[in-house]
Scaffold this active site. Structure first.
Site, PDB file in Angstrom:
ATOM      1  N   SER A 246      10.916  41.634 -44.521  1.00  0.00           N
ATOM      2  CA  SER A 246      11.136  42.685 -43.528  1.00  0.00           C
ATOM      3  C   SER A 246      11.844  43.878 -44.144  1.00  0.00           C
ATOM      4  O   SER A 246      12.663  43.740 -45.050  1.00  0.00           O
ATOM      5  CB  SER A 246      11.910  42.126 -42.326  1.00  0.00           C
ATOM      6  OG  SER A 246      13.224  42.607 -42.319  1.00  0.00           O
ATOM      7  N   LYS A 247      11.486  45.021 -43.628  1.00  0.00           N
ATOM      8  CA  LYS A 247      12.068  46.289 -44.066  1.00  0.00           C
ATOM      9  C   LYS A 247      13.591  46.241 -43.891  1.00  0.00           C
ATOM     10  O   LYS A 247      14.343  46.701 -44.724  1.00  0.00           O
ATOM     11  CB  LYS A 247      11.450  47.391 -43.196  1.00  0.00           C
ATOM     12  CG  LYS A 247      11.824  48.769 -43.600  1.00  0.00           C
ATOM     13  CD  LYS A 247      10.938  49.265 -44.726  1.00  0.00           C
ATOM     14  CE  LYS A 247      11.554  50.455 -45.393  1.00  0.00           C
ATOM     15  NZ  LYS A 247      11.114  50.631 -46.763  1.00  0.00           N
TER      16      LYS A 247
END
Ligand code: GLU
Length: 483
Positions: A246-247
């Protein structure tokens, strides 16, 4: 009977740049289409205004193009179809498969809290399902706002997932979902069904976090008397700490890897191996090969781990597989951007550039390594690496370099064997290991303590330049001593 043409799609939401998970799913869809001679389409799921950013659409498309993914029809934008969903909503109401829900958000909230306190199911209690015609007429006359809910039938639902096999859910686990809000906006799952239907999608290949949506969507298809597409759910990519990539956790997007010197083919190959394998031990699989051998049956059920070191190693393999002239064309603009040289200089010395590329490519794992390792081939204004200076530059080294300069000066033809011979002779005369000469000379001519074979570097730089740089280093050492 001829088989139906395969039509698949990737449906990114423009809430961030192209994520590795979405890219991997795009790759699977694209390869599936290319393998079957079908069509690969793009749909931008941008109806959630609070989370979508129109400015992200182009970077997402650019990152897909960079990877080598092309699409066969104009991308479809969900936001431009916002008015087309009403027809389907009305159809569902008229057929009795959907109903108006006049419950207010406050009422729903209160009920949910109560159910929670009583440890009862949180599902909608169908308060509006059983309203009489008159009651509904009355509420409509009063202009009471209403959402539309799909009526989930009793029983259970099974579908055959092309990767996971038969999956069954009890319908009672799914509440009567809202398909259209009080403001008339269609809800995500309805939009997906309508769009996939209108785009003629035959196979939906997506992350397994969508399985619960799949059941809701199957109910919508059935209620609309439409045949659902095939569904195939691919395992999600995990970080080495087993969390979802995930970012937010700092994981990079596809374009960031490109900017860090990962080649598109390597990225494509690496992502394809996350959750899929050719069922043999090959790992170096260029796109053309993947197009021939990709089958959904070889998608694994378990979650793959994103191992960046593996990506970098594979990138190195791709670099080594490229001919020098192709690498030179890719590296040249970067060298100019780094300020090492000019476009004109390179164009007039292309063979020199290719020699350097050929020399460095065994050691480069990222395209950016070429830049990091090559400054000294283009000018002599570089600084010596501090740590290396402490280790390699001292009076003894300067003295030896002076003697080596004499040997180098007397070489008639400054070629590899002669350079190596001269250095070997001096080492023998001084009864020292060759390394005692090699390390300080490397630092003197390149400013760094790593790189390809020193003899190759010296040959490429040429006799005059090598002597000038060694003398400059000797002066530098002598000044160091003065301090
Ligand atoms: N927009 C969804 C996502 O980014 C894709 C949904 C789908 O493929 O049906 O996860």
């Amino acid at each position: 009977m001829s088989e139906k043409e395969v039509r698949v799609r990737i449906a990114p939401s423009p809430s961030g740049y192209l994520h590795v998970g979405t890219a991997r799913t795009a790759i699977f869809n694209w390869l599936y289409a290319r393998n079957k001679g079908g069509k690969f389409l793009v749909r931008i799921e941008d109806t959630d205004v609070s989370r979508s950013d129109a400015a992200l659409v182009q970077p997402i498309l650019d990152a897909m193009k960079w990877l080598g993914i092309d699409w066969d029809e104009e991308p479809v934008y969900q936001s431009k179809k916002i008015d087309s969903y009403g027809v389907y909503v009305n159809k569902l109401i008229n057929s009795g498969n959907a109903y108006r829900c006049f419950c207010t958000p406050d009422e729903l909230d209160e009920r949910r809290k109560k159910a929670m306190a009583e440890k009862k199911p949180l599902q909608y209690n169908r308060a509006c399902l059983h309203r009489s015609e008159d009651e509904i007429k009355q509420l409509l006359a009063e202009n009471k706002p209403f959402a539309i809910r799909l009526k989930i039938p009793d029983g259970e639902t099974t579908y055959n997932d092309k990767i996971l096999g038969d999956i069954t859910r009890q319908n009672s686990e799914i509440e009567d979902l809202i398909i259209c809000r009080a403001n008339g906006r269609a809800i995500y799952n309805l939009a997906v069904v309508v769009d996939d239907h209108e785009m003629g999608i035959t196979d939906v290949i997506r992350g397994n976090d969508h399985i619960s949506n799949t059941f809701k969507q199957i109910h919508i298809y059935q209620a609309l008397s439409l045949t659902p597409p095939n569904f195939a759910h691919v395992p999600l990519i995990l970080r080495p700490d087993k969390k979802k990539v995930s970012k937010r956790l700092g994981d990079k997007d596809v374009a960031e890897y490109g900017a860090e010197g990962i080649l598109p083919e390597a990225m494509f190959n690496f992502l394809c191996l996350l959750g899929w394998s050719p069922k043999d031990d090959r790992e170096f699989l260029p796109i053309e090969e993947l197009k021939k051998i990709f089958v959904l049956e070889n998608v694994n059920g378990s979650n793959p781990i994103f191992n960046e070191e593996k990506l970098i190693a594979l990138n190195g393999e791709y670099i080594r597989s490229y001919p020098d002239h192709e690498l030179a064309a890719m590296v040249a603009p970067e060298l100019v951007r780094a300020g090492y040289t000019s476009k004109y200089w390179l164009e007039t010395r292309w063979q020199y550039l290719m020699d350097i590329i050929g020399m460095l490519k065994e050691r480069c794992k990222r395209m950016s390594d070429f830049v990091a390792m090559s400054e000294h081939f283009f000018h002599n204004e570089f600084e010596y690496d501090d740590k290396a200076v402490k280790k390699r530059f001292n009076h003894e080294a300067a003295e030896r370099m002076k003697q080596l300069c004499d040997k180098f000066e007397s070489i008639g033809n400054f070629k590899l064997e002669n350079i190596e011979g001269a250095l070997g002779d001096l080492a023998e005369e001084l009864q020292i290991k060759k390394g005692e000469l090699i390390h300080p000379v490397r630092l003197a001519v390149s400013g760094i303590s790593f790189g390809p074979s020193l003899y190759h570097i010296l040959e490429a730089l040429g006799q005059q330049e090598v002597l000038a740089r060694m003398k400059k280093a000797i002066e530098f050492i002598n000044k160091m001593g003065d301090k």
